[in-house]
Enzyme design. Structure first.
Site, PDB file in Angstrom:
ATOM      1  N   THR A 155       0.833  -1.200   0.000  1.00  0.00           N
ATOM      2  CA  THR A 155       0.000   0.000   0.000  1.00  0.00           C
ATOM      3  C   THR A 155       0.867   1.250   0.000  1.00  0.00           C
ATOM      4  O   THR A 155       1.948   1.279   0.599  1.00  0.00           O
ATOM      5  CB  THR A 155      -0.924   0.027   1.236  1.00  0.00           C
ATOM      6  OG1 THR A 155      -1.548   1.310   1.333  1.00  0.00           O
ATOM      7  CG2 THR A 155      -0.161  -0.226   2.521  1.00  0.00           C
ATOM      8  N   SER A 197      -2.356   3.523  10.387  1.00  0.00           N
ATOM      9  CA  SER A 197      -3.303   2.627  11.057  1.00  0.00           C
ATOM     10  C   SER A 197      -2.566   1.342  11.391  1.00  0.00           C
ATOM     11  O   SER A 197      -1.430   1.120  10.944  1.00  0.00           O
ATOM     12  CB  SER A 197      -4.502   2.317  10.154  1.00  0.00           C
ATOM     13  OG  SER A 197      -4.115   1.447   9.097  1.00  0.00           O
ATOM     14  N   TYR A 199      -3.459  -1.573  10.272  1.00  0.00           N
ATOM     15  CA  TYR A 199      -3.337  -2.244   8.976  1.00  0.00           C
ATOM     16  C   TYR A 199      -2.091  -1.773   8.233  1.00  0.00           C
ATOM     17  O   TYR A 199      -1.283  -2.585   7.760  1.00  0.00           O
ATOM     18  CB  TYR A 199      -4.580  -1.977   8.134  1.00  0.00           C
ATOM     19  CG  TYR A 199      -4.340  -2.080   6.650  1.00  0.00           C
ATOM     20  CD1 TYR A 199      -4.161  -3.318   6.035  1.00  0.00           C
ATOM     21  CD2 TYR A 199      -4.259  -0.931   5.864  1.00  0.00           C
ATOM     22  CE1 TYR A 199      -3.907  -3.409   4.678  1.00  0.00           C
ATOM     23  CE2 TYR A 199      -4.020  -1.020   4.505  1.00  0.00           C
ATOM     24  CZ  TYR A 199      -3.832  -2.249   3.911  1.00  0.00           C
ATOM     25  OH  TYR A 199      -3.578  -2.331   2.560  1.00  0.00           O
ATOM     26  N   HIS A 200      -1.913  -0.450   8.124  1.00  0.00           N
ATOM     27  CA  HIS A 200      -0.743   0.070   7.415  1.00  0.00           C
ATOM     28  C   HIS A 200       0.549  -0.335   8.117  1.00  0.00           C
ATOM     29  O   HIS A 200       1.574  -0.562   7.472  1.00  0.00           O
ATOM     30  CB  HIS A 200      -0.836   1.593   7.308  1.00  0.00           C
ATOM     31  CG  HIS A 200      -1.915   2.082   6.390  1.00  0.00           C
ATOM     32  ND1 HIS A 200      -3.099   2.602   6.849  1.00  0.00           N
ATOM     33  CD2 HIS A 200      -1.994   2.101   5.040  1.00  0.00           C
ATOM     34  CE1 HIS A 200      -3.857   2.942   5.821  1.00  0.00           C
ATOM     35  NE2 HIS A 200      -3.222   2.637   4.712  1.00  0.00           N
ATOM     36  N   LYS A 203       1.716  -3.633   6.989  1.00  0.00           N
ATOM     37  CA  LYS A 203       2.352  -3.567   5.670  1.00  0.00           C
ATOM     38  C   LYS A 203       3.802  -3.096   5.765  1.00  0.00           C
ATOM     39  O   LYS A 203       4.663  -3.535   4.989  1.00  0.00           O
ATOM     40  CB  LYS A 203       1.553  -2.641   4.756  1.00  0.00           C
ATOM     41  CG  LYS A 203       0.161  -3.165   4.404  1.00  0.00           C
ATOM     42  CD  LYS A 203       0.213  -4.404   3.532  1.00  0.00           C
ATOM     43  CE  LYS A 203      -1.163  -4.760   3.008  1.00  0.00           C
ATOM     44  NZ  LYS A 203      -1.168  -5.921   2.101  1.00  0.00           N
TER      45      LYS A 203
END
Length: 437
Positions: A155, A197, A199-200, A203
């Site tokens: 991302t 976040s 989620y990030h 990554k």
């Protein structure tokens, strides 16, 4: 076209990007094996929100593709294996050993930033699922065949937005000068991570795992830093209604432009978070499919650094997108409190030259394509719509003091102080110009 290009495993192939990618690659001659634990469908049940478009079961989807292939007198191979990368390691190893794929395309992660911020439970799940899945896949490739090429969907959010105003975001790496005695030593490093976040953050951790396994085991890894995907149709998903892709519109999983389009279709005010001055990178879903194909066809060699490509085609301010959809749909814009902790506005300049050099022909945002998705949303908007799910229900910060703290981007041309409090580090910008304190 016959399936003679070899086998590709698409992990997470039942999802929003994974499903159309599987069809796209199958149609272009690869034997595609979808691996998925169906967690995204279970999250639908948890949230009480389902795809706006009807989506068939994995088995029905595969059968429909076989029937479509027969109608076209084509040898398009596609199969499905239910498997959890984060839990079923031995089964994963056996699959790789049996099928000997050329590449594994890795979509098998919890992909929603808002979902990852809903609660402690959701944060922990996102970390456990995403990092364990990635680590298991890397270990399995080492155990079976280090020549297998891993293509990972990352991302743009790993870079952050506006951390260094005015700087062009490079494709993964940046060249810097670091103090070494009285001299300055050139060094290539990963662009500093600035996740927004949990989620990030997973990554960015994937990113570090890839660096280690490429260095330690000489794995061939491509990491695609993708922008926000818009659109839902591809040529393949339109061949049969049972092949339709999912369309998420809710505050947790709906991507911003698709969410605006759905709101415009049902005459719901377009919900812009905060000022709408946030600039983000975007890519049409058809271009994303092409990027995955180009990445499979152009892998790094063993022993080379992780190949990082920025998978975006254009950037837009969120408010500008809302105004476009408002003009086409006749629906007003409503500014609401931003549930995220982020800068109220930012610029975004991104280097995407690697895909352009491979002859990617970008699909630009256009009225006609917006209208196409608007019509889809109008067609299905009365069937599966949960009006309560339109507004955001995940908030980044519960502590008002933390929420009110200002976002402070790094002043352009400045670098963080180095050890012992000295501030004599030098940053080489994207044009090769050194900036010293």
């Amino acid at each position: 076209m016959s399936s003679d290009k070899g086998t590709i495993i698409v992990a997470g192939g039942d999802g929003f990007c994974g499903w159309p990618s599987s069809l796209y690659l199958s149609r272009r001659g690869y034997n595609v094996i979808i691996v998925d634990n169906l967690s995204r469908r279970r999250i639908d049940e948890e949230l009480g929100v389902h795809s706006l478009t009807p989506i068939a079961t994995p088995e029905e989807r595969v059968q429909a593709w076989k029937e479509v292939a027969a109608k076209h007198n084509a040898d398009w191979k596609l199969s499905f294996v239910q498997l959890d990368l984060s839990k079923d390691y031995e089964q994963l190893v056996e699959l790789l050993r049996t099928e000997r794929p050329l590449a594994v395309v890795h979509f098998a992660e919890q992909r929603s930033a808002p979902y990852s911020m809903k609660s402690a439970k959701h944060k922990i799940y996102t970390v456990q699922n995403n990092l364990t899945a990635t680590t298991s896949l890397l270990c399995a490739i080492v155990d079976v065949d280090p020549n297998i090429h891993l293509v990972h969907l990352g991302t743009m959010g790993v870079y952050g937005y506006g951390s260094i105003p005015g700087m062009k975001i490079p494709e993964g790496y940046m060249d810097v000068l670091v103090p070494q005695g009285d001299a300055l030593h050139p060094l290539r490093i990963l662009h500093p991570a600035a996740p927004g976040s949990v989620y990030h953050t997973t990554k960015t951790q994937d990113h570090l795992l890839f660096q280690f396994f490429a260095k330690n085991d000489l794995l061939r890894i491509t990491d695609l830093h993708q922008g926000i995907v818009w659109g839902t149709f591809t040529d393949e998903t339109m061949l049969d209604e049972r092949l339709m892709n999912r369309f998420d519109y809710d505050g947790d999983y709906g991507t911003v432009l698709n969410r605006f389009i759905m709101q415009g279709a049902i005459k719901h005010p377009l919900t812009v978070y905060g000022t709408g001055g946030q600039t983000r990178g975007f890519i049409h879903i058809r271009d994303a499919m092409r990027c995955f194909e180009l990445s499979i066809e152009n892998p790094p060699a063993r022993g080379e650094a992780v190949l990082i490509r920025n998978q975006i085609t254009e950037t837009h301010r969120v408010l500008d997108l809302a105004e476009l959809v408002s003009r086409l749909s006749g629906v007003e814009i409503s500014h609401i409190e931003n549930p995220r902790k982020e800068a109220p506005d930012n610029g975004l300049i991104v280097d995407n030259s690697k895909f352009l050099a491979l002859n990617l022909q970008p699909t630009r945002l256009a009225d006609g394509l917006i209208v196409e998705v608007l019509e889809l949303a109008r067609l299905y908007g009365g069937n599966n719509l949960n009006h309560k799910a339109i507004l955001p229900c995940s908030k980044w910060v519960k502590d008002p003091v933390a929420q009110a703290s200002a976002f402070k981007p790094i002043e352009k041309g400045k670098a963080a102080a180095v050890a012992n409090g000295h501030s004599n580090s030098v940053l080489v910008d994207s044009n090769g110009t050194s900036k010293s304190d």
